[in-house]
Design a protein around this motif. Structure first.
Motif, PDB file in Angstrom:
ATOM      1  N   ASP A 344       0.866  -1.175   0.000  1.00 31.55           N
ATOM      2  CA  ASP A 344       0.000   0.000   0.000  1.00 31.55           C
ATOM      3  C   ASP A 344       0.908   1.232   0.000  1.00 31.55           C
ATOM      4  OD1 ASP A 344      -1.687   2.115   0.507  1.00 31.55           O
ATOM      5  OD2 ASP A 344      -2.465   1.332   2.396  1.00 31.55           O
ATOM      6  N   GLU A 345       0.902   1.985  -1.101  1.00 29.50           N
ATOM      7  CA  GLU A 345       1.868   3.068  -1.231  1.00 29.50           C
ATOM      8  C   GLU A 345       1.585   4.256  -0.319  1.00 29.50           C
ATOM      9  OE1 GLU A 345       2.579   3.936  -5.342  1.00 29.50           O
ATOM     10  OE2 GLU A 345       3.531   1.978  -5.668  1.00 29.50           O
ATOM     11  N   ARG A 347       1.787   3.759   2.630  1.00 26.33           N
ATOM     12  CA  ARG A 347       2.703   3.370   3.705  1.00 26.33           C
ATOM     13  C   ARG A 347       4.160   3.431   3.262  1.00 26.33           C
ATOM     14  NH1 ARG A 347       0.320   4.345   7.746  1.00 26.33           N
ATOM     15  NH2 ARG A 347       1.945   3.218   8.885  1.00 26.33           N
ATOM     16  N   THR A 348       4.463   3.948   2.087  1.00 23.32           N
ATOM     17  CA  THR A 348       5.851   4.009   1.628  1.00 23.32           C
ATOM     18  C   THR A 348       6.709   4.783   2.624  1.00 23.32           C
ATOM     19  OG1 THR A 348       5.241   3.865  -0.715  1.00 23.32           O
ATOM     20  CG2 THR A 348       7.380   4.830  -0.208  1.00 23.32           C
ATOM     21  N   GLY A 349       7.780   4.143   3.074  1.00 21.81           N
ATOM     22  CA  GLY A 349       8.687   4.759   4.035  1.00 21.81           C
ATOM     23  C   GLY A 349       8.212   4.727   5.461  1.00 21.81           C
ATOM     24  N   LEU A 350       7.054   4.091   5.706  1.00 20.98           N
ATOM     25  CA  LEU A 350       6.453   4.037   7.036  1.00 20.98           C
ATOM     26  C   LEU A 350       6.252   2.580   7.450  1.00 20.98           C
ATOM     27  CD1 LEU A 350       3.725   6.763   6.422  1.00 20.98           C
ATOM     28  CD2 LEU A 350       5.945   7.079   7.557  1.00 20.98           C
ATOM     29  N   PRO A 351       6.092   2.310   8.746  1.00 22.29           N
ATOM     30  CA  PRO A 351       5.819   0.926   9.156  1.00 22.29           C
ATOM     31  C   PRO A 351       4.605   0.367   8.431  1.00 22.29           C
ATOM     32  CG  PRO A 351       6.351   2.263  11.068  1.00 22.29           C
ATOM     33  CD  PRO A 351       6.227   3.212   9.903  1.00 22.29           C
ATOM     34  N   HIS A 352       4.714  -0.859   7.966  1.00 18.33           N
ATOM     35  CA  HIS A 352       3.668  -1.495   7.181  1.00 18.33           C
ATOM     36  C   HIS A 352       3.450  -2.905   7.716  1.00 18.33           C
ATOM     37  CE1 HIS A 352       7.454  -2.866   5.464  1.00 18.33           C
ATOM     38  NE2 HIS A 352       6.811  -3.961   5.092  1.00 18.33           N
ATOM     39  N   ARG A 353       2.342  -3.497   7.306  1.00 19.13           N
ATOM     40  CA  ARG A 353       2.052  -4.868   7.734  1.00 19.13           C
ATOM     41  C   ARG A 353       2.101  -5.866   6.592  1.00 19.13           C
ATOM     42  NH1 ARG A 353      -2.796  -6.934  11.774  1.00 19.13           N
ATOM     43  NH2 ARG A 353      -2.224  -9.153  11.675  1.00 19.13           N
ATOM     44  N   TYR A 354       1.764  -5.432   5.373  1.00 16.16           N
ATOM     45  CA  TYR A 354       1.599  -6.397   4.287  1.00 16.16           C
ATOM     46  C   TYR A 354       2.515  -6.078   3.108  1.00 16.16           C
ATOM     47  CZ  TYR A 354      -2.652  -7.424   6.895  1.00 16.16           C
ATOM     48  OH  TYR A 354      -3.537  -7.741   7.895  1.00 16.16           O
ATOM     49  N   HIS A 383       0.665 -17.691 -15.376  1.00 17.39           N
ATOM     50  CA  HIS A 383       1.758 -16.960 -14.741  1.00 17.39           C
ATOM     51  C   HIS A 383       1.317 -15.539 -14.400  1.00 17.39           C
ATOM     52  CE1 HIS A 383       4.549 -20.177 -15.955  1.00 17.39           C
ATOM     53  NE2 HIS A 383       3.859 -20.199 -17.073  1.00 17.39           N
ATOM     54  N   PRO A 384       1.220 -15.193 -13.112  1.00 16.67           N
ATOM     55  CA  PRO A 384       0.815 -13.830 -12.746  1.00 16.67           C
ATOM     56  C   PRO A 384       1.981 -12.856 -12.837  1.00 16.67           C
ATOM     57  CG  PRO A 384       1.191 -15.124 -10.779  1.00 16.67           C
ATOM     58  CD  PRO A 384       1.407 -16.055 -11.941  1.00 16.67           C
ATOM     59  N   GLY A 385       1.664 -11.620 -13.177  1.00 15.91           N
ATOM     60  CA  GLY A 385       2.645 -10.550 -13.116  1.00 15.91           C
ATOM     61  C   GLY A 385       2.533  -9.802 -11.806  1.00 15.91           C
ATOM     62  N   GLU A 386       3.345  -8.778 -11.656  1.00 14.67           N
ATOM     63  CA  GLU A 386       3.330  -7.929 -10.463  1.00 14.67           C
ATOM     64  C   GLU A 386       1.901  -7.593 -10.052  1.00 14.67           C
ATOM     65  OE1 GLU A 386       5.729  -3.908  -9.534  1.00 14.67           O
ATOM     66  OE2 GLU A 386       4.103  -3.684 -10.994  1.00 14.67           O
ATOM     67  N   ALA A 387       1.610  -7.697  -8.760  1.00 14.56           N
ATOM     68  CA  ALA A 387       0.268  -7.419  -8.237  1.00 14.56           C
ATOM     69  C   ALA A 387       0.262  -6.019  -7.613  1.00 14.56           C
ATOM     70  CB  ALA A 387      -0.128  -8.471  -7.210  1.00 14.56           C
ATOM     71  N   VAL A 388      -0.459  -5.108  -8.225  1.00 22.27           N
ATOM     72  CA  VAL A 388      -0.507  -3.710  -7.774  1.00 22.27           C
ATOM     73  C   VAL A 388      -1.673  -3.533  -6.812  1.00 22.27           C
ATOM     74  CG1 VAL A 388      -0.902  -1.337  -8.526  1.00 22.27           C
ATOM     75  CG2 VAL A 388       0.604  -2.835  -9.855  1.00 22.27           C
ATOM     76  N   ALA A 395     -10.768   3.156   3.191  1.00 19.24           N
ATOM     77  CA  ALA A 395     -10.262   1.917   3.795  1.00 19.24           C
ATOM     78  C   ALA A 395      -9.840   2.145   5.245  1.00 19.24           C
ATOM     79  CB  ALA A 395      -9.092   1.383   2.989  1.00 19.24           C
ATOM     80  N   ARG A 396     -10.213   1.191   6.109  1.00 20.21           N
ATOM     81  CA  ARG A 396      -9.830   1.256   7.523  1.00 20.21           C
ATOM     82  C   ARG A 396      -8.738   0.264   7.870  1.00 20.21           C
ATOM     83  NH1 ARG A 396     -15.787   0.790   9.971  1.00 20.21           N
ATOM     84  NH2 ARG A 396     -15.903  -0.601   8.159  1.00 20.21           N
ATOM     85  N   ALA A 397      -8.487  -0.686   6.994  1.00 23.17           N
ATOM     86  CA  ALA A 397      -7.417  -1.661   7.202  1.00 23.17           C
ATOM     87  C   ALA A 397      -6.415  -1.533   6.062  1.00 23.17           C
ATOM     88  CB  ALA A 397      -7.981  -3.082   7.244  1.00 23.17           C
ATOM     89  N   GLU A 398      -5.151  -1.858   6.353  1.00 19.80           N
ATOM     90  CA  GLU A 398      -4.095  -1.691   5.369  1.00 19.80           C
ATOM     91  C   GLU A 398      -4.311  -2.565   4.134  1.00 19.80           C
ATOM     92  OE1 GLU A 398      -0.041  -1.739   6.978  1.00 19.80           O
ATOM     93  OE2 GLU A 398       0.610  -2.737   5.134  1.00 19.80           O
TER      94      GLU A 398
END
Length: 460
Positions: A344-345, A347-354, A383-388, A395-398
């Protein structure tokens, strides 16, 4: 009967094979129900040489962006376009006869990112190329002449300030330069960073207060230029991660075991002030396998299958950089081969969970707090590609949102854009695409928003 073989290199065969042309299609078939709030465009970039064009390395093909337009629960269109760089339209060489570098003569094949209402196709050796929302090429961008070197394909947008932080590396000095683009698109800072030599620094990380450098042993070697990408592993170079204050100051370096990291998942500062970095890590053997598979001699038959499985030869790791001890602690988080980590961008540079990653045949979700994992396998031979990750409104959850991934058939029969519920990786919907989309690199969800008009006319 002898085993059937494919004489083509790995990156020119199966689901990785390039497509020969550009097409448009409207009103795409949808299986399931597309979330109505997904209103925007999913763009994905990757290398796609022209038909009959020599290709000595997967990384060297001209950039081609594939796009799907979603709105009101419908898939309105698909289209694919080559990025019309000067190397594509004119065959312009990056190295001019006078040995100066033409930063516009690049393939622009690695990423596609939005910033300040504009869309850029990126490759790490040159200038970004601006695209329109309909995938026409506007032209190269040097931010008003202020960018004189390369721009990484992996810039980081600070979710708090809206700034776009990036860097460029070069095979001649300066070997590494840090840049900061303001939220309104002005290049406001460029700073040279001292490193021992020329390496391929594909990615970096940011935290709330720092930039994290990956100074790793993939070194430039001009003698390899005729064989593809002129880089090789060099144990003598060493391996280290550097922590640099974003507001200025010296880089503090932390030695790590020799490795290579193409992509960082995320980084952050913990409650004690340590810097934590997570991402897939290649050891020497795993790196050599993937590097030969995507740029070495042709592989066939069983060797082709074995090389293909090596694409996911990196294992998710965590490095904890402690300023008090001056040491880095490394730990493996999983033993399966994964790549293309996303999060989840906001959260970039911040504590994240997933974190979300892909294997050769699955999408893997990591809960990096608990160690739990979940897997979505699209089906045999797929074959899956990058998952964005796209967050849900309010949203209330990450992990409240969706994952978008282009899934392609290994027998080269077709592709679909899959929409998963990120909370449990259940399938929400899929869009059947009018053609096979080759395996590629990185993409982005670009939600509908007013675009900033360009002063240059589109190309093509």
């Amino acid at each position: 009967m002898s085993e059937q073989t494919d004489p083509r290199p790995l990156w020119l065969s199966g689901h990785m094979a390039p497509v020969p042309d550009e097409i448009d299609a409207a009103d795409l078939p949808v299986d399931g129900t597309l979330p109505s709030e997904l209103s925007g465009r999913y763009f994905r970039n990757g290398p796609n040489p022209l038909p009959g064009e020599p290709s000595v390395h997967w990384f060297s093909g001209h950039g081609m962006v594939h796009g799907v337009r979603l709105r009101d629960g419908r898939a309105e269109w698909y289209r694919n376009r080559w990025v019309r760089t000067t190397s594509f339209t004119e065959g312009a060489p990056m190295l001019r006869p006078d040995l100066t570098v033409d930063r516009a003569a690049v393939p622009a094949n690695t990423h596609v990112v939005p910033h300040n209402g504009k869309i850029y196709a990126l490759v790490e050796v040159g200038f970004p190329y601006e695209l329109t929302p309909d995938l026409a090429t506007v032209g190269p961008c040097d931010f008003g002449g202020r960018l004189t070197g390369a721009m990484t394909a992996h810039p980081k947008e600070d979710p708090r300030t809206g700034e776009l932080l990036f860097f460029g590396y070069g095979f001649t000095p300066p070997h590494l330069t840090y840049h900061r683009l303001s939220a309104d698109g002005e290049l406001v800072e460029s700073r040279e960073i001292e490193v021992p030599g020329a390496t391929m620094m594909h990615d970096f990380a940011i935290t709330e207060n720092h930039v994290v450098w990956l100074d790793l042993p993939l070194v430039f070697d001009l003698s390899l230029a005729s064989h593809g990408m002129p880089y090789r592993w060099d144990d003598g170079y060493g391996a280290r991660l550097g922590v640099m204050p974003r507001e200025g100051g010296a880089v503090r370096w932390y030695d790590v075991d020799p490795c290579y990291v193409f992509h960082v998942g995320n980084a952050y500062e913990d409650e004690t002030g340590r810097v934590v970095v997570e991402g897939p890590r290649y050891g020497r053997d795993g790196f050599d396998r993937i590097w030969s598979a995507i740029g070495g001699p042709a592989v066939t038959g069983r060797d082709l299958a074995r090389a293909g499985s090596a694409i996911g030869g990196a294992r998710l790791h965590r490095w904890t950089l402690d300023p008090e001890s001056g040491k880095a602690v490394e730990e493996a988080l999983d033993d399966r081969g994964v790549e293309f980590p996303t999060h989840d961008e906001s959260r970039t540079g911040l504590p994240h969970r997933y974190l979300y990653t892909v294997t050769d045949d699955s999408i893997v979700k990591y809960d990096v707090r608990t160690g739990a994992t979940a897997t979505h396998a699209p089906g045999p031979g797929l074959h899956p590609g990058e998952a964005v990750f796209v967050p849900a409104e309010g949203a209330r959850a990450e992990d409240e949102g969706w994952l978008l991934s282009i899934v392609s058939d290994g027998a080269a029969r077709g592709s679909e854009l899959v929409v998963l519920d990120a909370s449990d990786l259940s399938r929400t919907a899929s869009v059947r695409l009018p053609r096979r989309v080759p395996a590629g690199f990185h993409g982005n969800w670009i939600p509908d928003a007013p675009a900033v008009p360009s002063t240059i006319g589109p190309i093509g």
